[in-house]
Write an enzyme that holds these catalytic residues in place. Structure first.
Site, short mmCIF file in Angstrom:
data_model
loop_
_atom_site.label_atom_id
_atom_site.label_comp_id
_atom_site.label_asym_id
_atom_site.label_seq_id
_atom_site.Cartn_x
_atom_site.Cartn_y
_atom_site.Cartn_z
N GLU A 70 -8.85 9.77 9.75
CA GLU A 70 -8.93 9.05 8.47
C GLU A 70 -7.78 9.51 7.58
O GLU A 70 -7.31 10.65 7.67
CB GLU A 70 -10.27 9.39 7.83
CG GLU A 70 -10.52 8.83 6.45
CD GLU A 70 -11.81 9.36 5.83
OE1 GLU A 70 -12.37 8.65 4.98
OE2 GLU A 70 -12.25 10.48 6.18
N LYS A 83 -14.51 1.17 6.37
CA LYS A 83 -15.59 2.14 6.25
C LYS A 83 -16.77 1.57 5.48
O LYS A 83 -16.62 1.08 4.35
CB LYS A 83 -15.05 3.39 5.55
CG LYS A 83 -16.03 4.54 5.42
CD LYS A 83 -15.35 5.72 4.73
CE LYS A 83 -16.25 6.92 4.61
NZ LYS A 83 -15.57 8.03 3.90
N CYS A 130 -15.73 9.13 9.00
CA CYS A 130 -16.16 10.28 8.20
C CYS A 130 -17.64 10.21 7.80
O CYS A 130 -18.50 10.45 8.63
CB CYS A 130 -15.24 10.43 6.99
SG CYS A 130 -15.16 12.13 6.34
#
Length: 264
Positions: A40, A106, A142
Site C-alpha cells: 500500500e 480499499k 491493510c
C-alpha cells in the site's frame, strides 16, 4: 506460481518510488517471478499530502508502472492514490501485467488507533479478483485484513490466493495483531495469503510521520492452513516463494469452512 514480495519503504516523491518499483520488479523477474506484490502507498508514503499526487488509472504514474510490467513481462500489484469524491482520494491497488489490467479501491478505511483515513480517503465498494496464468487472486488493503468477510468473498469468487498490501501502523500490540490477522484470514478463507507491508522507516534511519501508519515490515506468506511460509523483518527486502494453487482443493476437502458457513 512464483511470487515476489517486495517489502519496500517509500517516501514523498512518486518518481523516486517508481524507481523502487522498477528495481524490485526487475530483480523479481530475473528470479523467475510471475507476480511482484508491492505494498500500500507505493506511490507516496503516508504522512504526506495525497490529493496533490492522486491521478486517474490512465495517468502518468500508473502508465509508468504498466510500462515496467510490460517491459518485464511480469504482473505488478502496487498501491497508489486515485481521485475520489468531495476532494478526497481513493486508496487504490493497481494491478497490471501482460494479460491483466484492473484495480481495487480499499473498502474498509482506517478510522482507528488515532488515525482517520476517511477524512481524506473515499471508500471503495466492491471486492476484486483477477487471474494470472490460470490462478485467481483476490485483493485487500491493510485495515481490510480485520474483516474476514472480504477474504471469504474473494474465495467464493474463485480466489486461491488473497493478497494484502499494507502500510501498517506501529504501536503497542500492533505487530502481534498483524501476524495473527494474516494467518487467521488464510484459515478463514482457505486461501494462501500474500501479505506485503511497507518496511519500517526506522530500519533505514528515517523518522516517523506523527501518527501516520508508515509501516512495520513483517511481510508474510501464509498457507491455507495458517502456516507461515515466509516471514520478513523490518528492513526493505525482496522475498520469493513458489505457491502451488492446486493444494487448495485438498485443503478445502479437509476443512470446508466456506461450504459449511451459514448466513446469520
Amino acid at each position: 506460481m512464483r511470487i515476489a514480495v517486495a517489502q519496500i519503504i517509500t517516501g514523498a516523491d512518486p518518481a523516486d518510488n517508481l524507481e523502487l518499483i522498477r528495481d524490485y520488479a526487475t530483480r523479481a523477474q530475473a528470479a523467475g517471478a510471475e507476480l511482484a506484490v508491492f505494498p500500500e502507498a507505493a506511490m507516496r508514503a503516508f504522512g504526506n499530502s495525497l490529493a496533490d499526487i492522486a491521478e486517474p488509472l490512465d495517468g502518468p504514474w500508473a502508465n509508468a508502472v504498466r510500462g515496467i510490467a510490460g517491459e518485464l513481462g511480469i504482473t505488478i500489484v502496487a498501491g497508489m492514490f486515485t481521485p475520489g469524491r468531495d476532494g478526497r482520494v481513493r486508496n487504490t491497488l493497481l494491478v497490471t501485467g501482460p494479460d491483466t489490467n484492473t484495480s481495487y479501491d480499499k473498502i474498509h478505511l482506517f478510522d482507528a488507533f488515532g488515525f482517520t483515513e476517511s477524512d481524506t480517503v473515499d471508500a471503495g465498494t466492491s471486492p476484486v479478483t483477477f487471474e494470472v496464468n490460470g490462478t485467481v487472486l483476490g485483493l485487500a488493503t491493510c485495515y481490510d485484513v480485520r474483516f474476514p468477510a472480504l477474504f471469504a468473498a474473494n474465495a467464493r469468487a474463485g480466489a486461491q490466493i488473497n493478497i494484502v498490501c499494507a502500510s501498517w501502523g506501529a504501536g503497542p500490540g500492533k505487530a502481534e495483531q498483524w501476524d495473527l490477522l494474516v494467518r487467521a484470514r488464510a484459515v478463514d478463507s482457505t486461501t494462501f495469503v500474500v501479505a506485503c507491508g511497507q518496511g519500517d522507516p526506522a530500519s533505514i534511519g528515517r523518522g516517523s510521520a506523527d501518527s501516520a501508519p508508515t509501516g512495520i515490515g513483517r511481510s508474510a506468506v501464509v498457507s491455507p492452513l495458517g502456516t507461515p511460509l515466509v516471514t520478513l523483518g523490518r528492513e526493505p527486502q525482496l522475498a520469493l516463494i513458489d505457491i502451488d494453487p492446486s493444494e487448495i482443493a485438498a485443503v478445502r476437502s479437509k476443512l470446508p469452512v466456506l461450504a459449511n458457513a451459514r448466513a446469520l
